[in-house]
Design an enzyme around this catalytic site. Sequence first.
Site, PDB file in Angstrom:
ATOM      1  N   ASP A   1       0.223   6.731  -1.869  1.00 57.08           N
ATOM      2  CA  ASP A   1       0.170   5.554  -1.057  1.00 57.08           C
ATOM      3  C   ASP A   1      -0.401   5.181   0.514  1.00 57.08           C
ATOM      4  O   ASP A   1       0.273   5.960   1.559  1.00 57.08           O
ATOM      5  CB  ASP A   1       1.166   4.779  -1.937  1.00 57.08           C
ATOM      6  CG  ASP A   1       0.847   2.945  -1.473  1.00 57.08           C
ATOM      7  OD1 ASP A   1      -0.413   2.290  -1.004  1.00 57.08           O
ATOM      8  OD2 ASP A   1       1.471   2.276  -2.534  1.00 57.08           O
TER       9      ASP A   1
ATOM     10  N   GLY B   1      -1.308  -5.280   1.523  1.00 52.51           N
ATOM     11  CA  GLY B   1      -2.783  -5.998   0.661  1.00 52.51           C
ATOM     12  C   GLY B   1      -1.311  -6.434  -0.110  1.00 52.51           C
ATOM     13  O   GLY B   1      -2.040  -6.889  -1.850  1.00 52.51           O
TER      14      GLY B   1
ATOM     15  N   GLU C   1       4.422  -1.276  -6.019  1.00 52.70           N
ATOM     16  CA  GLU C   1       4.963  -0.079  -5.204  1.00 52.70           C
ATOM     17  C   GLU C   1       5.828   0.886  -4.896  1.00 52.70           C
ATOM     18  O   GLU C   1       6.144   1.176  -4.907  1.00 52.70           O
ATOM     19  CB  GLU C   1       3.876  -0.249  -3.792  1.00 52.70           C
ATOM     20  CG  GLU C   1       2.390  -0.801  -3.607  1.00 52.70           C
ATOM     21  CD  GLU C   1       1.950  -1.106  -2.144  1.00 52.70           C
ATOM     22  OE1 GLU C   1       0.512  -0.737  -2.203  1.00 52.70           O
ATOM     23  OE2 GLU C   1       2.699  -1.633  -1.709  1.00 52.70           O
TER      24      GLU C   1
ATOM     25  N   LYS D   1       5.433  -2.390   4.212  1.00 55.11           N
ATOM     26  CA  LYS D   1       4.068  -2.271   3.116  1.00 55.11           C
ATOM     27  C   LYS D   1       4.281  -3.298   3.203  1.00 55.11           C
ATOM     28  O   LYS D   1       4.906  -4.017   2.377  1.00 55.11           O
ATOM     29  CB  LYS D   1       4.278  -0.831   2.122  1.00 55.11           C
ATOM     30  CG  LYS D   1       4.064   0.655   2.416  1.00 55.11           C
ATOM     31  CD  LYS D   1       4.351   1.243   1.632  1.00 55.11           C
ATOM     32  CE  LYS D   1       3.950   1.212  -0.346  1.00 55.11           C
ATOM     33  NZ  LYS D   1       2.706   0.939   0.742  1.00 55.11           N
ATOM     34  N   GLY D   2       3.031  -3.747   2.229  1.00 53.37           N
ATOM     35  CA  GLY D   2       2.864  -4.881   1.602  1.00 53.37           C
ATOM     36  C   GLY D   2       1.521  -6.116   1.647  1.00 53.37           C
ATOM     37  O   GLY D   2       1.412  -6.569   1.258  1.00 53.37           O
TER      38      GLY D   2
ATOM     39  N   ALA E   1       0.242   2.717   3.932  1.00 52.18           N
ATOM     40  CA  ALA E   1       1.780   2.182   5.135  1.00 52.18           C
ATOM     41  C   ALA E   1       0.302   1.170   5.995  1.00 52.18           C
ATOM     42  O   ALA E   1      -0.432   1.728   6.690  1.00 52.18           O
ATOM     43  CB  ALA E   1       2.974   2.901   5.233  1.00 52.18           C
ATOM     44  N   ASP E   2       1.327  -0.588   5.886  1.00 53.77           N
ATOM     45  CA  ASP E   2       1.477  -1.049   7.650  1.00 53.77           C
ATOM     46  C   ASP E   2       2.240   0.134   8.407  1.00 53.77           C
ATOM     47  O   ASP E   2       1.643  -0.026   9.853  1.00 53.77           O
ATOM     48  CB  ASP E   2       1.084  -1.721   7.409  1.00 53.77           C
ATOM     49  CG  ASP E   2       0.978  -2.828   6.241  1.00 53.77           C
ATOM     50  OD1 ASP E   2      -0.388  -2.668   6.044  1.00 53.77           O
ATOM     51  OD2 ASP E   2       0.726  -3.247   5.165  1.00 53.77           O
TER      52      ASP E   2
ATOM     53  N   THR F   1      -2.682   1.020  -3.452  1.00 47.56           N
ATOM     54  CA  THR F   1      -3.185  -0.355  -3.198  1.00 47.56           C
ATOM     55  C   THR F   1      -4.096   0.006  -2.146  1.00 47.56           C
ATOM     56  O   THR F   1      -2.989   0.300  -0.169  1.00 47.56           O
ATOM     57  CB  THR F   1      -2.227  -1.359  -3.575  1.00 47.56           C
ATOM     58  OG1 THR F   1      -2.361  -0.665  -4.498  1.00 47.56           O
ATOM     59  CG2 THR F   1      -3.402  -2.689  -2.830  1.00 47.56           C
TER      60      THR F   1
HETATM   61  C1  A5P Z   1      -0.868  -2.295  -0.379  1.00 50.00           C
HETATM   62  O1  A5P Z   1       0.340  -3.792  -0.809  1.00 50.00           O
HETATM   63  C2  A5P Z   1       0.360  -1.736   0.334  1.00 50.00           C
HETATM   64  O2  A5P Z   1       1.287  -1.987   1.131  1.00 50.00           O
HETATM   65  C3  A5P Z   1      -1.030  -0.900   1.577  1.00 50.00           C
HETATM   66  O3  A5P Z   1      -0.003  -0.108   0.939  1.00 50.00           O
HETATM   67  C4  A5P Z   1      -0.511  -1.312   3.203  1.00 50.00           C
HETATM   68  O4  A5P Z   1      -1.053  -2.250   3.329  1.00 50.00           O
HETATM   69  C5  A5P Z   1      -1.703  -0.380   3.704  1.00 50.00           C
HETATM   70  O5  A5P Z   1      -3.302  -0.333   3.438  1.00 50.00           O
HETATM   71  P1  A5P Z   1      -4.235   0.194   4.298  1.00 50.00           P
HETATM   72  O6  A5P Z   1      -4.258   2.147   4.239  1.00 50.00           O
HETATM   73  O7  A5P Z   1      -5.107  -0.747   3.504  1.00 50.00           O
HETATM   74  O8  A5P Z   1      -4.146  -0.629   5.876  1.00 50.00           O
END
Ligand code: A5P
Length: 225
Positions: free
Chosen positions: A80, A96, A102, A93-94, A82-83, A25
């Site tokens: 996936d 979003g 996830e 993460k998280g 990551a932040d 996500t």
């Molecule tokens: C979603 O819940 C998150 O874990 C995303 O994987 C994380 O925020 C990375 O998002 P972006 O790719 O939009 O930076």
Amino acid sequence: MDSKRRAAEKAVEFIKDGMVVGLGTGSTAFWAIEKIGENVKNGMQLKAVATSVQTEKLARERNIPIVPFEEIEAIDLTIDGADEVDKHYNLLKGGGGALLREKIVAFHTSFYIVVVDESKLVEKLGRFPLPLEIVPFGADLTLHILQENFGKVNLRKSNGKLYSTDNGNLIADVHSFPIEEPARLDQELHAVPGVIETGLFSRSLVSKIIVGTKGSDIRIITVEK
Ligand code: A5P
């Protein structure tokens, strides 16, 4: 081409015909979904599991065959975002709000690829507030305990209302920088009743990290177990 997109498209090259694929996500995973959609259009056979309602919708719009998680036994490969990624390759993460699904998907994946741009690489995790999925029941008390023990906590809001996850829960964002020992913090947070999951993902889940850099380069990091 934007660095998130380059990292995501590189990751898609690891997908082989017939695989069960986990779809992440966020704005980086988005580009992986776009590319997978293109591959499916060109005849690639695969089944996919989505980590959020938003991703499932995106994937269905691109005719990627989504299967319910209950119908599969294992996931071959997940891509996936990551932040944050720390120097030991632990993840935060998280951002979003999809961290629970996830993490479930990551845990059941054989080959987990993280796709990021270089702004996500950090020495220590935690400058980005750490998201926790918490149950609404007793949330005020849960927040109080979190605040007393782990740092300033905000209940996430969206459009002026409390943010609700795909699982009907809340997100508490904990400001706890720097996170010196992610594994220990994860354990301590899990010990608080009401906390269902944290956005700390151990390096043990990760197989590769693909970093899109500012030029046209891509760095591929293999994470040794
Ligand atoms: C979603 O819940 C998150 O874990 C995303 O994987 C994380 O925020 C990375 O998002 P972006 O790719 O939009 O930076």
